[in-house]
Design an enzyme around this catalytic site. Structure first.
Site, PDB file in Angstrom:
ATOM      1  N   TRP A   1       5.188 -10.384   1.287  1.00  0.00           N
ATOM      2  CA  TRP A   1       4.616  -9.592   2.363  1.00  0.00           C
ATOM      3  C   TRP A   1       5.133 -10.102   3.716  1.00  0.00           C
ATOM      4  CZ3 TRP A   1       1.800 -10.120   6.761  1.00  0.00           C
ATOM      5  CH2 TRP A   1       1.224  -8.954   7.276  1.00  0.00           C
TER       6      TRP A   1
ATOM      7  N   ASP B   1       0.792  -1.245   0.000  1.00  0.00           N
ATOM      8  CA  ASP B   1       0.000   0.000   0.000  1.00  0.00           C
ATOM      9  C   ASP B   1       0.825   1.297   0.000  1.00  0.00           C
ATOM     10  OD1 ASP B   1      -1.393  -2.193   0.972  1.00  0.00           O
ATOM     11  OD2 ASP B   1      -2.124  -1.192   2.757  1.00  0.00           O
TER      12      ASP B   1
HETATM   13  N1  DQQ Z   1      -2.064  -3.689   3.925  1.00  0.00           N
HETATM   14  C1  DQQ Z   1      -3.483  -3.828   3.984  1.00  0.00           C
HETATM   15  C2  DQQ Z   1      -3.868  -2.886   5.074  1.00  0.00           C
HETATM   16  C3  DQQ Z   1      -2.775  -3.028   6.049  1.00  0.00           C
HETATM   17  C4  DQQ Z   1      -1.577  -3.209   5.194  1.00  0.00           C
HETATM   18  C5  DQQ Z   1      -4.143  -3.537   2.668  1.00  0.00           C
HETATM   19  C6  DQQ Z   1      -0.586  -4.194   5.721  1.00  0.00           C
HETATM   20  O1  DQQ Z   1      -5.119  -3.160   5.638  1.00  0.00           O
HETATM   21  O2  DQQ Z   1      -2.642  -1.911   6.900  1.00  0.00           O
HETATM   22  O3  DQQ Z   1      -3.419  -4.024   1.585  1.00  0.00           O
HETATM   23  O4  DQQ Z   1       0.545  -4.280   4.900  1.00  0.00           O
END
Ligand code: DQQ
Length: 448
Positions: A27, A3
């Site tokens: 991730w 994000d």
């Molecule tokens: N990515 C999600 C969010 C969170 C973040 C959305 C974690 O809800 O804060 O892709 O990497």
């Protein structure tokens, strides 16, 4: 990366922070990466801006958040995440401030978290991601959530100082059968006479936006739509720049599997910056930031041509911008093929079907690598009878972003394998179409 976070223009420079794992192209171990730009086009990589504090409320990760100007103090609200003994994630809002002009160094507020629990008595599915603004002298904060068995929701809090927060209420609760069970990354902003609320619902894997009105405590939607129909854009964030424009970036995830991402050594990209523009027909206007025109190099164009079957374009490449206005006329399908191998074995097709009014990205032949995503994504364009198809397409290696008629976007990922998959051609099937104009530019690299 995933994000975009903390978007802000500070002392003339644009700052793009983003969710980042410094240890592997998958991730995990979420930090905030950081890049700076003077023009939204050329970016400078900066050191990591925020990292988890061992033993702290964000020891598992510094999840998404936003940046605001607190009367001269750049301030971030982000989600600190910690693992509980039962394996559940505790997600709570945290604050950090910076005191240098480049926003390099951030100081976490010693009394984090600034909200110590989700609203009492509500069984939430997540409590994370922040949209913060000041209105009528008070700070407003939205937090993404979902109420178990009820639907995705956005909670509203108010504060005099960004540190002490009072719960107000949900501004909107969705129908789980339509809009998912939990809403990530809420973002609310005014556009013209209306408000726009973007949310990224679990498990929909796409971002929705509602247009409607926000009266200070409740959002009343007038319409709902998908922000980008290409299947790859998620968790967008927007901000207002010094020209008063509402600019958005979104995360474009990968269309290849984890082993390919590890082999590549990177995963995830930012979309191009997009500007939201008010329209009078009730739709959300979206256009690529005009600053991108500074990358245009070698150019070719065509004007007023009737065509059936193919028109080859005499510019080829993996970094191109194409602008075309086409009236389908008697043709059943019109569009453009990009990243074409000379024998057609690789090609990505952007096609408009006049009868069904569907605009699609067809990736069945995008890659000879059978392991990458190849399903087609499409959306209704809503063209009126005499309205031509107006396409603006950006090709940047594995990224394709399509903007159509000022309101419809499809971003996709493609992975051609052949070094000669570079060709561009227009096509019309089933009859004669009219090309009013075509401009294609080779695009310069943003890196020195
Ligand atoms: N990515 C999600 C969010 C969170 C973040 C959305 C974690 O809800 O804060 O892709 O990497």
């Amino acid at each position: 990366m995933n994000d975009p976070n903390g978007l802000i223009q500070w002392r003339g420079q644009y700052h793009l922070f983003y969710q980042y794992n410094p240890h592997a192209p998958v991730w995990g171990s979420i930090h905030w990466g950081h890049a700076i730009s003077d023009d939204l086009v050329h970016w400078r990589d900066m050191p990591i801006a925020l990292e988890p504090t061992p033993g702290g409320v964000d020891e598992y990760g510094v999840f998404s958040g936003c940046a605001v100007d607190d009367t001269g103090v750049p301030t971030i609200l982000y989600t600190g995440v910690r693992m509980l003994a039962d394996g559940a994630r505790l997600e709570l809002p945290c604050l950090a401030t910076s005191s240098d002009d480049d926003l390099r160094t951030w100081h976490k507020y010693p009394r984090n978290p600034v909200i110590t629990s989700p609203p009492p008595g509500v069984d939430v599915l997540g409590f994370r991601d922040h949209s913060v603004w000041n209105e009528d002298g008070s700070w407003h904060q939205l937090i993404g959530s979902g109420i178990r068995g009820v639907g995705g929701t956005v909670f509203l809090y108010r504060s005099p100082d960004l540190r002490y927060w009072e719960y107000v209420q949900p501004i909107l609760i969705g129908d789980p059968s339509q809009t998912g069970e939990m809403w990530e990354c809420p973002d609310l902003f005014r556009l013209g006479d209306e408000h726009v609320l973007m949310v990224s619902p679990i498990p929909l894997r796409k971002t929705l936006y509602f247009m409607g009105s926000f009266n200070g405590h409740r959002f009343s939607p007038r319409s709902e739509a998908v922000l980008d129909a290409g299947g790859y854009l998620y968790a967008p964030q927007s901000f207002t720049d010094s020209q008063g424009r509402r600019i958005m970036f979104g995360w474009l995830w990968e269309g290849r599997d984890e082993s390919a991402q590890r082999a590549a050594g990177w995963a995830g990209v930012m979309s191009l910056p997009r500007a939201f523009v008010p329209r009078t027909d009730g739709r959300l206007g979206v256009q690529p930031a005009p600053e991108l025109q500074s990358l245009r190099k070698q150019h070719t164009s065509l004007r007023d041509v009737s065509f059936e079957s193919q028109v080859m374009v005499d510019l080829r490449g993996v970094a191109l911008e194409l602008v075309a206005e086409i009236s389908p006329g008697a043709a059943t399908h019109v569009g453009v093929r990009i990243l074409c191998a000379p024998d057609g074995t690789e090609q990505t097709v952007i096609r408009y079907d006049a009868a069904s009014d569907l605009l699609s990205i067809d990736r069945h032949r995008s890659s000879l690598d059978l392991a990458v995503d190849r399903e087609e994504h499409s959306t209704h364009l809503g063209l009126s009878t005499a309205e031509p198809l107006r396409l603006q397409v950006f090709v940047d290696h594995s990224v394709v972003e399509v903007f159509a008629n000022g309101h419809t976007c499809l971003a996709s990922r493609v992975y051609p394998t052949r070094p000669d998959s570079l060709g561009v051609e227009l096509f019309a099937d089933g009859g004669t179409a009219r090309l009013t104009s075509l401009d294609v530019w080779e695009m310069a690299s943003i890196w020195p």
